[in-house]
Design a protein around this motif. Structure first.
Motif, PDB file in Angstrom:
ATOM      1  N   VAL A  27       0.868  -1.171   0.000  1.00  0.00           N
ATOM      2  CA  VAL A  27       0.000   0.000   0.000  1.00  0.00           C
ATOM      3  C   VAL A  27       0.909   1.226   0.000  1.00  0.00           C
ATOM      4  N   PRO A  28       1.012   1.928  -1.143  1.00  0.00           N
ATOM      5  CA  PRO A  28       1.905   3.089  -1.189  1.00  0.00           C
ATOM      6  C   PRO A  28       1.410   4.204  -0.264  1.00  0.00           C
ATOM      7  N   ALA A  29       2.343   4.915   0.337  1.00  0.00           N
ATOM      8  CA  ALA A  29       1.964   6.026   1.214  1.00  0.00           C
ATOM      9  C   ALA A  29       1.208   7.063   0.404  1.00  0.00           C
ATOM     10  N   GLY A  30       0.103   7.558   0.960  1.00  0.00           N
ATOM     11  CA  GLY A  30      -0.669   8.589   0.292  1.00  0.00           C
ATOM     12  C   GLY A  30      -1.663   8.077  -0.729  1.00  0.00           C
ATOM     13  N   SER A  31      -1.783   6.744  -0.854  1.00  0.00           N
ATOM     14  CA  SER A  31      -2.686   6.198  -1.867  1.00  0.00           C
ATOM     15  C   SER A  31      -4.041   5.840  -1.266  1.00  0.00           C
ATOM     16  N   VAL A  32      -5.003   5.589  -2.159  1.00  0.00           N
ATOM     17  CA  VAL A  32      -6.218   4.870  -1.759  1.00  0.00           C
ATOM     18  C   VAL A  32      -6.132   3.553  -2.502  1.00  0.00           C
ATOM     19  N   THR A  33      -5.652   2.524  -1.813  1.00  0.00           N
ATOM     20  CA  THR A  33      -5.471   1.231  -2.455  1.00  0.00           C
ATOM     21  C   THR A  33      -6.742   0.415  -2.288  1.00  0.00           C
ATOM     22  N   ALA A  34      -7.162  -0.260  -3.367  1.00  0.00           N
ATOM     23  CA  ALA A  34      -8.341  -1.107  -3.268  1.00  0.00           C
ATOM     24  C   ALA A  34      -7.917  -2.551  -3.137  1.00  0.00           C
ATOM     25  N   LEU A  35      -8.678  -3.323  -2.344  1.00  0.00           N
ATOM     26  CA  LEU A  35      -8.474  -4.767  -2.262  1.00  0.00           C
ATOM     27  C   LEU A  35      -9.805  -5.364  -2.686  1.00  0.00           C
ATOM     28  N   VAL A  36      -9.838  -5.941  -3.884  1.00  0.00           N
ATOM     29  CA  VAL A  36     -11.115  -6.465  -4.371  1.00  0.00           C
ATOM     30  C   VAL A  36     -10.984  -7.953  -4.660  1.00  0.00           C
ATOM     31  N   GLY A  37     -12.117  -8.578  -4.869  1.00  0.00           N
ATOM     32  CA  GLY A  37     -12.123 -10.010  -5.140  1.00  0.00           C
ATOM     33  C   GLY A  37     -13.513 -10.545  -4.884  1.00  0.00           C
ATOM     34  N   PRO A  38     -13.836 -11.709  -5.459  1.00  0.00           N
ATOM     35  CA  PRO A  38     -15.165 -12.294  -5.262  1.00  0.00           C
ATOM     36  C   PRO A  38     -15.422 -12.600  -3.787  1.00  0.00           C
ATOM     37  N   ASN A  39     -16.670 -12.885  -3.470  1.00  0.00           N
ATOM     38  CA  ASN A  39     -17.011 -13.255  -2.084  1.00  0.00           C
ATOM     39  C   ASN A  39     -16.190 -14.453  -1.641  1.00  0.00           C
ATOM     40  N   GLY A  40     -15.690 -14.369  -0.450  1.00  0.00           N
ATOM     41  CA  GLY A  40     -14.948 -15.493   0.108  1.00  0.00           C
ATOM     42  C   GLY A  40     -13.526 -15.598  -0.402  1.00  0.00           C
ATOM     43  N   SER A  41     -13.012 -14.528  -1.011  1.00  0.00           N
ATOM     44  CA  SER A  41     -11.658 -14.629  -1.547  1.00  0.00           C
ATOM     45  C   SER A  41     -10.596 -14.294  -0.504  1.00  0.00           C
ATOM     46  N   GLY A  42     -11.013 -13.951   0.711  1.00  0.00           N
ATOM     47  CA  GLY A  42     -10.032 -13.783   1.780  1.00  0.00           C
ATOM     48  C   GLY A  42      -9.687 -12.352   2.126  1.00  0.00           C
ATOM     49  N   LYS A  43     -10.514 -11.413   1.685  1.00  0.00           N
ATOM     50  CA  LYS A  43     -10.205 -10.007   1.936  1.00  0.00           C
ATOM     51  C   LYS A  43     -10.307  -9.674   3.424  1.00  0.00           C
ATOM     52  N   THR A  44     -11.439 -10.066   4.035  1.00  0.00           N
ATOM     53  CA  THR A  44     -11.606  -9.784   5.459  1.00  0.00           C
ATOM     54  C   THR A  44     -10.556 -10.507   6.282  1.00  0.00           C
ATOM     55  N   THR A  45     -10.276 -11.759   5.893  1.00  0.00           N
ATOM     56  CA  THR A  45      -9.251 -12.510   6.619  1.00  0.00           C
ATOM     57  C   THR A  45      -7.912 -11.782   6.539  1.00  0.00           C
ATOM     58  N   ALA A  46      -7.578 -11.253   5.355  1.00  0.00           N
ATOM     59  CA  ALA A  46      -6.326 -10.507   5.218  1.00  0.00           C
ATOM     60  C   ALA A  46      -6.311  -9.316   6.180  1.00  0.00           C
ATOM     61  N   PHE A  47      -7.440  -8.607   6.259  1.00  0.00           N
ATOM     62  CA  PHE A  47      -7.535  -7.492   7.212  1.00  0.00           C
ATOM     63  C   PHE A  47      -7.282  -7.974   8.640  1.00  0.00           C
ATOM     64  N   ASN A  48      -7.923  -9.100   8.981  1.00  0.00           N
ATOM     65  CA  ASN A  48      -7.761  -9.623  10.337  1.00  0.00           C
ATOM     66  C   ASN A  48      -6.305  -9.963  10.626  1.00  0.00           C
ATOM     67  N   LEU A  49      -5.608 -10.495   9.628  1.00  0.00           N
ATOM     68  CA  LEU A  49      -4.204 -10.862   9.838  1.00  0.00           C
ATOM     69  C   LEU A  49      -3.350  -9.611  10.008  1.00  0.00           C
ATOM     70  N   ILE A  50      -3.610  -8.612   9.164  1.00  0.00           N
ATOM     71  CA  ILE A  50      -2.794  -7.396   9.210  1.00  0.00           C
ATOM     72  C   ILE A  50      -2.987  -6.665  10.533  1.00  0.00           C
ATOM     73  N   THR A  51      -4.240  -6.610  11.009  1.00  0.00           N
ATOM     74  CA  THR A  51      -4.511  -5.825  12.213  1.00  0.00           C
ATOM     75  C   THR A  51      -4.386  -6.638  13.491  1.00  0.00           C
ATOM     76  N   GLY A  52      -3.987  -7.904  13.387  1.00  0.00           N
ATOM     77  CA  GLY A  52      -3.739  -8.669  14.600  1.00  0.00           C
ATOM     78  C   GLY A  52      -4.970  -9.316  15.204  1.00  0.00           C
ATOM     79  N   TYR A  53      -6.079  -9.349  14.471  1.00  0.00           N
ATOM     80  CA  TYR A  53      -7.263 -10.033  14.994  1.00  0.00           C
ATOM     81  C   TYR A  53      -7.194 -11.536  14.791  1.00  0.00           C
ATOM     82  N   ALA A  54      -6.292 -11.954  13.899  1.00  0.00           N
ATOM     83  CA  ALA A  54      -6.061 -13.384  13.731  1.00  0.00           C
ATOM     84  C   ALA A  54      -4.570 -13.566  13.518  1.00  0.00           C
ATOM     85  N   ARG A  55      -4.076 -14.735  13.893  1.00  0.00           N
ATOM     86  CA  ARG A  55      -2.646 -14.988  13.796  1.00  0.00           C
ATOM     87  C   ARG A  55      -2.336 -15.654  12.454  1.00  0.00           C
TER      88      ARG A  55
END
Ligand code: ATP
Ligand code: MG
Lengths: 243, 331, 291
Positions: A27-55
């Motif tokens: 994610v470049p500094a100063g950008s609005v980066t999009a993370l897209v993908g079909p349902n169930g492609s792991g976007k929320t899980t990726a968020f959880n991993l990045i923010t420490g909600y899942a290991r």
């Protein structure tokens, strides 16, 4: 452009399902980066991993140039990386202003001070006003409509002056008027230097607003690039149409 | 402080001070002391569990620790009799509270239901310690505290009564302060959605530990006053599951998370409990009666008296408002 | 060394009985997120029933299991319908803890009225018989109690893995919403499982009275052990409960012979705290996370 957030080989398995599979993007500094993908492609899980909600099972996260060894939501929020949830999460029994002030990161020395001090209230009202819900400032947050809750959650994470905000489907289930409002907010905040990583299903919005765009399918990165590049990538079309 | 709040507080303090002056029969003052004791325990239980949403069933372990700490201090440090022990109380309370932090930290790593069970286990651990650390506690033969001779015979109970009253007020004051402070805001957000609170950068564990420290601080002091009042303590009485469940029940009856709820609960239940104990005590039937009251409270009024009344008031007001609106529309 | 092995054997035998009681507790939790604090009181109730059958009708305590267990199953079903089912709302779990505690008090009260508070023990003629195996002494009744408990645990696991009811139960444990969508009648599963959990307590209770003397207040001692067993094993995990019960039995027995009997159960609590320090979710528990 320097990278504010770097994801390298992130992997998460749930039993037999590999929700996120050796995923890398920046994610470049100063950008609005999009993370897209079909349902169930792991976007929320990726968020959880990045923010420490899942290991994560494997992979590394770097924020602002420094490796995040054991991601922990509290520490990350305090160092400027914060998120919203796909299903808006607010504190329903608190008022809007209290919701906002609760999101201010406090030092230990101030735990015994007044719950809502005047400057804090003013700052909260200012932000609520930008989001168009200032007139509800002293309502119970639980009484808000779903869309208003999303606005409140978004506004609240800004109280702590973050540098990177992860938004999980900010416009899902929100009426079109509020969608415009959210888009405008993101633009304006971004112009003021805030970086975003946005999960979003509304492709028109993504094409207008985001650069770069990262496409996930079944947990792996399919494409990463400018919106028009990604839009014309045949693999991306396949992933969306094929399944 | 709102005017209503001031009035309520003032009325409570005035009634509390006047009670033993108006009714000086020893048995009445005795019931007064017990009521205040339970009120103090319930308010401080609420201060942790009501505000964080983590149900602790181990509070009475710290009541017992406070009781024994005061008793042991008497035995080994000659703190004298009369009013002196009351001045030692805050130190006892603070020490017990600090000592409880490591265990609390471990327990707080677990989630809701496990936490309740682990704290219940603490209760049994402390009871066992009281039995087993013979050289300190004299085990099951119990610990004697000196009887204060300076209090006179006629109004012997009064100093204890006022000490308990003071502790209730202290606990209420702490709760009131928390409700107005950042700490309260943080605790409430943890109660509503702890994971979200973490995501906002609220240091949830530390915040919970502050509330824990405060609740143990008051609880241990209550235990100390109780021990000094009875002058004789033993493991089963000082770490009694029935006292624990009593404090919880009173908080539920009055209303969790409210300021006055636990006090209301204690004012209703302790006299009722004493009545049952006197009339049914010999036959053990009081346990059945107690269980029945308990069931009724939980099944009929699970949210408590104060929240139910508050809802009732809000609903009536709303009804009046809509009726007024309809009337206007008709005109 | 001989002494230690002797203690381990003793601990395993006792642990087996606790495993039976605790399995009922953890099963009920897994299905309906209810901690039945009355489990200990129900064990004691069963012990009294078996005691009464033995002293008035000369029914052998091990045979009385066949009478006590079905009777208590019915009681469990009734308790679930009357007290537990009516709890609704987001703090139903916490409320259930208190409701079942009240139930425990009620049972303790009724038992105290009927049987008074003196300690009782069910002592059949073979109560003091001991066997000697490879030089180790094994009390006959404890061996019987262990074998019976193990058999019942086996029956329970077969019930859960081989029957339609068992599949419904396991589906409910894993995902209540999905189970309901698949046509599982959640109310029925909950009621029957609560009854099943109580029958575990009943079966164990009938033999408990042969091993230990008991009075109506004994349920506190029992429930403190049972609760710590299910937490150590991991709430909702049957295998965890069995392992934790055996750990408890062995720890207590070994500490009792090597150090002092008075510190036996205390030492087990210390084991619990240390394990929770390392694994807050218990040995076999899954981390509860509200996402
Ligand atoms: N806690 C979990 N346990 C088991 N499987 C999970 C869990 N969380 C996610 N999954 C699985 O991981 C995969 C990715 O889920 P995720 O929620 O990350 O997708 P998503 O891209 O956010 O989808 P959507 O667009 O619907 O929000 C899915 O197959 C999901 O079923
Ligand atoms: Mg998602």
């Amino acid at each position: 452009m320097t990278a504010l957030l770097e994801i390298d080989g992130l992997t998460k398995r749930f039993g037999g399902v590999t929700a996120v599979d050796a995923c890398s993007f920046t994610v470049p500094a100063g950008s609005v980066t999009a993370l897209v993908g079909p349902n169930g492609s792991g976007k929320t899980t990726a968020f959880n991993l990045i923010t420490g909600y899942a290991r994560a099972d494997a992979g590394a996260v770097r924020f602002d140039g420094a490796a995040v060894r054991r991601p922990d939501p509290i520490r990350l929020a305090r160092s400027g990386l914060t998120r919203t949830f796909q299903q808006a999460r607010i504190f329903p029994d608190l008022t809007l202003v209290e919701n906002m002030v609760a999101a201010l990161q406090q030092p230990w020395t101030s735990v015994f001070t007044r719950a809502v001090r005047r400057p804090e209230r003013e700052r909260a009202l200012e932000l609520l006003d930008e989001f168009g819900i200032a007139r509800l400032a002293d309502e119970r947050a639980g009484n808000l409509s779903y869309g208003q809750k999303k606005l409140l959650e978004f506004a609240a994470v800004l109280m702590g002056d973050p540098r990177l905000v992860l938004l999980d489907e900010p416009t899902a289930g929100v009426n079109p008027v509020l969608v415009d409002q959210i888009e405008e907010r993101i633009r304006e905040l971004n112009a003021r230097g805030l970086t975003f990583l946005v999960v979003e299903h509304n492709m028109n919005l993504v094409m207008r607003l985001c650069d770069p765009v990262v496409v996930l399918a079944q947990g792996t990165k399919l494409a990463e690039g400018r919106p028009d590049e990604v839009r014309n990538d045949p693999r991306v079309l396949d992933a969306y149409l094929g399944g | 402080m709102t005017r209503n709040g001031l009035l309520r507080g003032g009325a409570f303090v005035a009634a509390g001070i006047a009670f033993p002056l108006l009714f000086n029969a020893a048995w009445l003052v005795n019931i007064g002391i017990l009521t205040l004791m339970y009120a103090a325990l319930a308010v401080s239980w609420n201060l942790f569990s009501g505000f964080t949403g983590y149900i602790t069933l181990g509070q009475v372990a710290f009541f017992g620790l406070g009781a024994y700490s005061l008793g042991i201090t008497f035995e080994h440090f000659g703190i004298g009799s009369g009013y002196n022990p009351f001045y030692v109380l805050p130190i006892v309370g603070a020490c017990v509270a600090f000592a409880s932090l490591p265990v609390a930290w471990i327990a707080l790593r677990t989630r809701a239901m496990t936490f309740a069970i682990v704290t219940l286990t603490l209760l049994f651990i402390v009871q066992q310690l009281a039995f087993n650390l013979h050289s300190l506690t004299h085990g099951s033969s119990g610990l004697m505290l000196p009887t204060p001779t300076t209090f006179g015979v006629d109004n012997y109970d009064r100093p204890f009564y006022y000490a308990m009253l003071g502790l209730v007020l202290l606990a209420l004051l702490i709760c009131w302060g928390i409700l107005r402070s950042k700490l309260g805001l943080m605790l409430l957000s943890i109660r509503e959605d702890e994971e979200k609170a973490r995501g906002l950068g609220i240091r949830v564990t530390g915040t919970k530990l502050v509330a824990w420290w405060l609740h143990v601080f008051v609880t241990a002091m209550v235990g100390g006053v109780w021990a000094y009042y009875l002058t004789f303590i033993y493991p089963e009485s000082s770490v009694d599951p029935l006292v624990m469940i009593g404090a919880v029940l009173m908080t539920f009856l009055g209303g969790r998370g409210t300021l006055w709820g636990p006090v209301v609960g204690a004012l209703v239940l302790v006299p009722a409990q004493q009545y049952m104990l006197i009339h049914l005590g010999g036959s053990q039937l009081y346990l059945v009666g107690y269980a029945a009251v308990f069931m009724v409270v939980l099944l009929v009024l699970p949210r408590g008296i104060i929240p139910s009344i508050r809802d009732g008031v809000v609903r009536t007001r709303e009804r009046q408002r809509t009726r007024g609106g309809a009337a206007k529309a008709a005109v | 060394m001989h002494q230690v092995i002797q203690a381990v054997i003793l601990g395993l035998l006792i642990g087996g009985v606790y495993a039976l009681m605790a399995s009922g507790l953890t099963l009920v939790f897994g299905i309906m997120r209810v901690i039945n604090v009355a489990q200990g009181a129900l064990v004691i109730l069963a012990a009294y029933l078996s005691y009464a059958l033995f002293s008035h009708a000369h029914v052998d305590p091990f045979l009385s299991v066949l009478i006590v267990t079905p009777a208590m199953f019915v009681l469990g079903v009734l308790v679930q319908i009357v007290f537990v089912r009516s709890l609704r709302g987001d703090d139903a779990e916490e409320l259930s803890l208190l409701v079942t505690w009240a139930l425990a008090l009620g049972i303790e009260g009724v038992l105290s009225v009927i049987f008074k508070t003196t300690y009782r023990a069910t002592s059949p003629s073979y109560a003091d018989k001991t066997l000697t195996v490879f030089g180790y002494q094994v009390q006959f009744v404890r061996l019987m109690a262990f074998v019976g408990s193990a058999a019942l645990l086996l029956v329970l696991s077969l019930l859960l893995t081989r029957t339609k009811f068992g599949r419904a139960v396991r589906a409910t444990v894993q995902n209540p919403t999905a189970a309901t969508l698949l046509g599982v009648d959640a109310n029925r599963v909950q009621t029957l499982s609560f009854g099943l959990g109580v029958s575990m307590a009943a079966a164990a209770g009938a033999v408990y009275g042969v091993i230990y003397p008991f009075n109506p207040g004994s349920h506190y001692d029992l429930i403190s052990r049972l609760l710590s067993i299910v937490v150590l094993g991991g709430l909702g995990s049957l295998g965890g409960a069995v392992v934790a019960a055996l750990v408890m039995g062995v720890t207590e027995a070994v500490v009792a012979v090597e150090w002092q009997p008075t510190w036996a159960s205390f030492s087990y609590f210390i084991v619990l705290i240390v394990v929770l320090l390392i694994r807050p979710q218990g040995i076999f528990g899954v981390r509860e996370r509200a996402l």
